[in-house]
Design a protein around this motif. Structure first.
Motif, short mmCIF file in Angstrom:
data_model
loop_
_atom_site.label_atom_id
_atom_site.label_comp_id
_atom_site.label_asym_id
_atom_site.label_seq_id
_atom_site.Cartn_x
_atom_site.Cartn_y
_atom_site.Cartn_z
N ALA A 13 0.84 -1.21 0.00
CA ALA A 13 0.00 0.00 0.00
C ALA A 13 0.87 1.25 0.00
CB ALA A 13 -0.92 -0.02 1.21
N ALA A 14 1.94 1.22 0.78
CA ALA A 14 2.83 2.40 0.85
C ALA A 14 3.55 2.60 -0.48
CB ALA A 14 3.83 2.21 1.99
N LEU A 15 3.96 1.50 -1.09
CA LEU A 15 4.64 1.60 -2.40
C LEU A 15 3.70 2.21 -3.44
CD1 LEU A 15 6.37 -1.91 -2.43
CD2 LEU A 15 7.58 0.28 -2.58
N GLU A 16 2.48 1.68 -3.45
CA GLU A 16 1.50 2.16 -4.44
C GLU A 16 1.28 3.66 -4.28
OE1 GLU A 16 -2.57 0.52 -5.40
OE2 GLU A 16 -1.48 -1.32 -4.95
N GLU A 17 1.07 4.06 -3.05
CA GLU A 17 0.79 5.48 -2.80
C GLU A 17 1.99 6.35 -3.22
OE1 GLU A 17 -0.42 6.32 1.28
OE2 GLU A 17 0.02 8.44 0.80
N ALA A 18 3.19 5.89 -2.87
CA ALA A 18 4.39 6.68 -3.18
C ALA A 18 4.60 6.78 -4.70
CB ALA A 18 5.61 6.06 -2.51
N ILE A 19 4.29 5.69 -5.42
CA ILE A 19 4.49 5.74 -6.87
C ILE A 19 3.48 6.70 -7.51
CG2 ILE A 19 4.41 4.40 -9.03
CD1 ILE A 19 5.49 1.99 -7.42
N TRP A 20 2.21 6.63 -7.08
CA TRP A 20 1.22 7.57 -7.65
C TRP A 20 1.64 9.00 -7.37
CZ3 TRP A 20 -1.33 5.89 -11.43
CH2 TRP A 20 -1.94 4.62 -11.45
N ARG A 21 2.15 9.24 -6.16
CA ARG A 21 2.56 10.61 -5.80
C ARG A 21 3.74 11.06 -6.67
NH1 ARG A 21 4.60 10.68 -0.85
NH2 ARG A 21 3.33 9.08 0.12
N ASP A 315 11.17 -1.62 -7.22
CA ASP A 315 12.20 -1.21 -8.18
C ASP A 315 11.78 0.07 -8.91
OD1 ASP A 315 13.78 -3.74 -7.87
OD2 ASP A 315 11.88 -4.56 -8.58
N LEU A 316 10.49 0.12 -9.23
CA LEU A 316 9.98 1.30 -9.94
C LEU A 316 10.10 2.54 -9.05
CD1 LEU A 316 8.54 2.56 -12.36
CD2 LEU A 316 6.37 1.71 -11.46
N LEU A 317 9.72 2.39 -7.79
CA LEU A 317 9.77 3.54 -6.90
C LEU A 317 11.21 4.04 -6.72
CD1 LEU A 317 8.34 5.55 -5.09
CD2 LEU A 317 8.64 3.96 -3.17
N TYR A 318 12.15 3.11 -6.64
CA TYR A 318 13.56 3.51 -6.48
C TYR A 318 13.99 4.43 -7.63
CZ TYR A 318 18.64 3.07 -6.36
OH TYR A 318 19.99 3.35 -6.34
N VAL A 319 13.58 4.07 -8.85
CA VAL A 319 13.95 4.90 -10.01
C VAL A 319 13.20 6.23 -9.98
CG1 VAL A 319 13.69 5.03 -12.52
CG2 VAL A 319 14.69 3.00 -11.49
N LEU A 320 11.92 6.21 -9.64
CA LEU A 320 11.14 7.46 -9.61
C LEU A 320 11.65 8.40 -8.53
CD1 LEU A 320 7.47 6.25 -10.27
CD2 LEU A 320 9.26 6.85 -11.90
N ASP A 321 12.01 7.86 -7.38
CA ASP A 321 12.55 8.72 -6.31
C ASP A 321 13.83 9.41 -6.79
OD1 ASP A 321 10.61 8.38 -4.45
OD2 ASP A 321 11.71 6.95 -3.19
N GLY A 322 14.65 8.66 -7.54
CA GLY A 322 15.86 9.27 -8.10
C GLY A 322 15.50 10.44 -9.01
N LEU A 323 14.52 10.25 -9.86
CA LEU A 323 14.12 11.31 -10.80
C LEU A 323 13.61 12.53 -10.04
CD1 LEU A 323 12.33 9.23 -13.60
CD2 LEU A 323 14.71 10.01 -13.52
N LEU A 324 12.90 12.30 -8.94
CA LEU A 324 12.41 13.44 -8.15
C LEU A 324 13.58 14.27 -7.62
CD1 LEU A 324 9.48 11.75 -6.17
CD2 LEU A 324 9.28 13.55 -7.91
#
Ligand code: 13P
Length: 353
Positions: A13-21, A315-324
């Motif tokens: 749930a936390a991963l999903e929320e963080a990715i949408w954000r 894995d997806l969130l790790y890449v998106l956090d980098g982009l942020l």
């Protein structure tokens, strides 16, 4: 490469929320591409989901985006990196997710086959490579006037090739090459096999119109005639659709052949109430079962692609956090010379299609 521990510790749930954000924050600067074989948990975030051909088109069109995140296997992200513009960066959340078939051909061995075939056909041969190949093999093909194809347009590209020269060297999938040639009415005797581990005498191939590389997809090559017979016995009246990476004996018994998008269309067009057995990677079959509840969609046999399933939300969130943070993690790049020739081979495909 292991992810930082905090990404492994997060709940779904936390991963999903963080990715949408993260997606919302990155807005139009980000495009996520997802191949049909990806896990459901990942595909839900894809701006475009598709087969290899569709996603190549999307990668070439996504000009506004600064970042292209490709959820798929390496050759797909590499293709996006070749087709994208200089201001764009392509990332693949799990760089280790490779396509084993793409690694069954390399430039050196392609050169050896090319020289051998030139000794019997002279210049009357054109190389075609399946999209599931490395950038260096695509470049090899581009340099020699050839093109890339996918399972969705292989026949069209073979026709394009035969308008130019009399013979085709097709890499690296034996089965897609054979099924395509047979579908065009080329007899089996005129389809030769190039065994890169044990090169044949080129004179034994001189009478062929198409020579196919001895490579295979370990998921599709495993479907058997017995699988078809079992499904037909257990589900009389079932329709069977398979990917053209399946062996020709399996393809011959199926009701239809289709790329991943072709398979989805086949299921969508089947009458409600029908039973459809699908010979392709299990994540897609499983999703089709859920998306078409008024049809029975079953796997011809349950076969999953280990590398396609490697990408997770973590894995997806790790890449998106980098982009942020302005950091491109797991960037995929191709050296300029290889990219130039590979792009030519890809553009020939996109233009011919
Ligand atoms: P599609 O081009 O049909 O999406 O297939 C790609 C693939 O890797 C099949 O194994």
């Amino acid at each position: 490469m292991p992810l930082p521990a905090q990404y492994e510790a997060m709940s779904d749930a936390a991963l999903e929320e963080a990715i949408w954000r993260a997606k919302e924050a990155l807005g139009e600067r980000l495009v996520i591409l997802g191949h049909h074989y990806q896990r459901d948990e990942v595909i839900q975030f894809a701006d475009h989901r598709g087969d290899s051909l569709g996603l190549s088109r999307q990668a070439a069109k996504a000009e506004k985006a600064e970042y292209i995140v490709f959820c798929g296997v390496y050759f797909m992200a590499e293709t996006a990196a070749i087709l994208c513009k200089p201001h764009q960066a392509v990332s693949q959340p799990v760089p280790e997710a490779l396509c084993p078939m793409a690694r069954m051909a390399n430039r050196r061995e392609a050169e050896r086959a090319w020289q051998a075939l030139a000794s019997v056909w002279g210049e009357d041969v054109i190389p075609i490579t399946y999209q599931n190949s490395t950038a260096e093999v695509k470049a090899f093909v581009g340099e020699r006037g050839g093109a890339v194809c996918t399972s969705a347009n292989a026949q069209q590209i073979f026709e394009w090739a035969f308008r130019r020269r009399g013979h085709i060297l097709f890499m690296p999938d034996e089965h897609l090459g054979t099924n395509t040639a047979l579908g065009m009415g080329i007899p089996l005797e005129e389809i030769g096999l190039w065994d890169w581990a044990d090169s044949p005498d080129p004179c034994s191939l001189a009478h062929c119109r198409v020579v196919v590389w001895k490579g295979f997809c370990y998921v599709h090559a495993e479907f058997t005639v017995e699988d078809v017979q079992r499904v037909r016995a257990q589900h009389p009246g079932a329709l069977i659709v398979v990917h053209p990476e399946c062996p020709r004996q399996v393809a011959a018994l199926a009701d239809a052949l289709g790329s991943t998008t072709g398979i989805i269309d086949f299921v969508a067009q089947a009458p409600p109430g029908s039973t459809i057995a699908v010979g392709t990677e299990w994540h897609l079959v499983n999703r089709l079962q859920k998306e078409f509840p008024d049809r029975t969609v079953l796997p011809l046999a349950r076969r999953a692609c280990a590398t396609m399933g490697m990408t997770r939300m973590n894995d997806l969130l790790y890449v998106l956090d980098g982009l942020l943070d302005g950091e491109v993690r797991h960037r995929v790049t191709v050296d300029p010379d290889t990219a130039h020739w590979a792009r030519l081979a890809l553009e020939r495909m996109l233009e011919a299609g």
